[in-house]
Scaffold this motif. Structure first.
Motif, mmCIF file in Angstrom:
data_model
loop_
_atom_site.group_PDB
_atom_site.id
_atom_site.type_symbol
_atom_site.label_atom_id
_atom_site.label_comp_id
_atom_site.label_asym_id
_atom_site.label_seq_id
_atom_site.Cartn_x
_atom_site.Cartn_y
_atom_site.Cartn_z
ATOM 1 N N THR A 73 11.037 47.682 37.299
ATOM 2 C CA THR A 73 11.062 47.694 35.590
ATOM 3 C C THR A 73 10.376 47.948 34.796
ATOM 4 O OG1 THR A 73 9.257 45.330 35.643
ATOM 5 C CG2 THR A 73 11.170 44.866 35.999
ATOM 6 N N LEU A 74 9.555 48.276 33.462
ATOM 7 C CA LEU A 74 9.027 49.369 32.942
ATOM 8 C C LEU A 74 7.653 48.546 33.572
ATOM 9 C CD1 LEU A 74 8.229 51.242 30.633
ATOM 10 C CD2 LEU A 74 8.981 49.977 29.113
ATOM 11 N N GLU A 75 7.274 47.399 33.488
ATOM 12 C CA GLU A 75 6.060 47.073 33.533
ATOM 13 C C GLU A 75 5.497 47.788 35.060
ATOM 14 O OE1 GLU A 75 3.702 43.215 32.550
ATOM 15 O OE2 GLU A 75 5.538 43.663 31.059
ATOM 16 N N GLN B 244 6.093 47.958 24.595
ATOM 17 C CA GLN B 244 7.022 47.248 25.805
ATOM 18 C C GLN B 244 8.604 47.864 24.870
ATOM 19 O OE1 GLN B 244 6.974 43.346 27.422
ATOM 20 N NE2 GLN B 244 8.604 44.272 28.871
ATOM 21 N N TYR B 245 8.465 46.855 24.267
ATOM 22 C CA TYR B 245 9.942 46.425 23.788
ATOM 23 C C TYR B 245 10.914 48.334 23.221
ATOM 24 C CZ TYR B 245 10.904 42.405 24.865
ATOM 25 O OH TYR B 245 11.010 41.260 25.319
ATOM 26 N N ALA C 83 11.230 51.068 25.882
ATOM 27 C CA ALA C 83 12.384 50.162 26.662
ATOM 28 C C ALA C 83 13.623 50.832 25.720
ATOM 29 C CB ALA C 83 12.608 48.895 27.004
ATOM 30 N N ILE D 185 13.424 45.640 30.789
ATOM 31 C CA ILE D 185 12.382 44.653 30.643
ATOM 32 C C ILE D 185 12.815 43.483 31.664
ATOM 33 C CG2 ILE D 185 10.580 46.034 29.099
ATOM 34 C CD1 ILE D 185 11.985 44.905 26.974
ATOM 35 N N ASP D 186 11.941 42.749 31.819
ATOM 36 C CA ASP D 186 11.791 41.149 32.466
ATOM 37 C C ASP D 186 12.299 40.346 31.284
ATOM 38 O OD1 ASP D 186 12.798 41.181 34.684
ATOM 39 O OD2 ASP D 186 10.841 41.062 35.313
#
Length: 144
Positions: free
Chosen positions: A14-16, A131-132, A135, A143-144
């Motif tokens: 995921t991105l993180e 984060q969003y 993404a 992302i989750d």
């Protein structure tokens, strides 16, 4: 002369997770380089630590670097391209950079409050938005 083209598999993490792995990669590179104690350009201290840690159970907060140099370079390019983008407004860049700082450096909320001089709720909302935004800006990331 056919050159091999390598393609990054962004679905692996995921991105993180990508950013946390990049932070672990940076820490590993810092440990490997620095003052090289011998003429072979090998940092003996790093390799002694690696040999000593072979049977030791990992801690919950310890992150093991599992990405290659190619993957780390792709993540670095993603970050630099975003920073240099002229189509993104300053407030969105700030939110994304807070998200990146939090994950790459592994900062806690308390450390972020002290370093960036912002309130906890503001930081949490900016990190969430960053984060969003990232993404949504790059469709390869999940992302989750």
């Amino acid at each position: 002369m056919n050159a091999a083209v390598r393609i990054m598999d962004w679905s692996k993490y995921t991105l993180e997770e990508w950013l946390k792995q990049y932070g672990a990669y940076i820490q590993t590179c810092r440990m490997k380089s620095g003052n090289e104690p011998d003429n072979l350009r090998i940092n003996q201290i790093y390799w002694l630590i690696v040999e000593n840690n072979k049977g030791v159970a990992t801690r919950k907060d310890q992150l093991i670097c599992k990405i290659s140099d190619f993957e780390a370079d792709c993540i670095r390019k993603l970050i630099v391209d975003f920073q240099n983008s002229t189509t993104v407004c300053a407030s969105a860049k700030r939110a994304v950079m807070l998200f990146i700082e939090k994950n790459v450096r592994g900062l806690t909320d308390r450390k972020m409050e002290d370093e960036f001089k912002l309130g906890r709720n503001v930081l949490k909302s900016m990190v969430f938005c960053g984060q969003y935004y990232l993404a949504g800006h790059d469709k390869r990331l999940r992302i989750d």
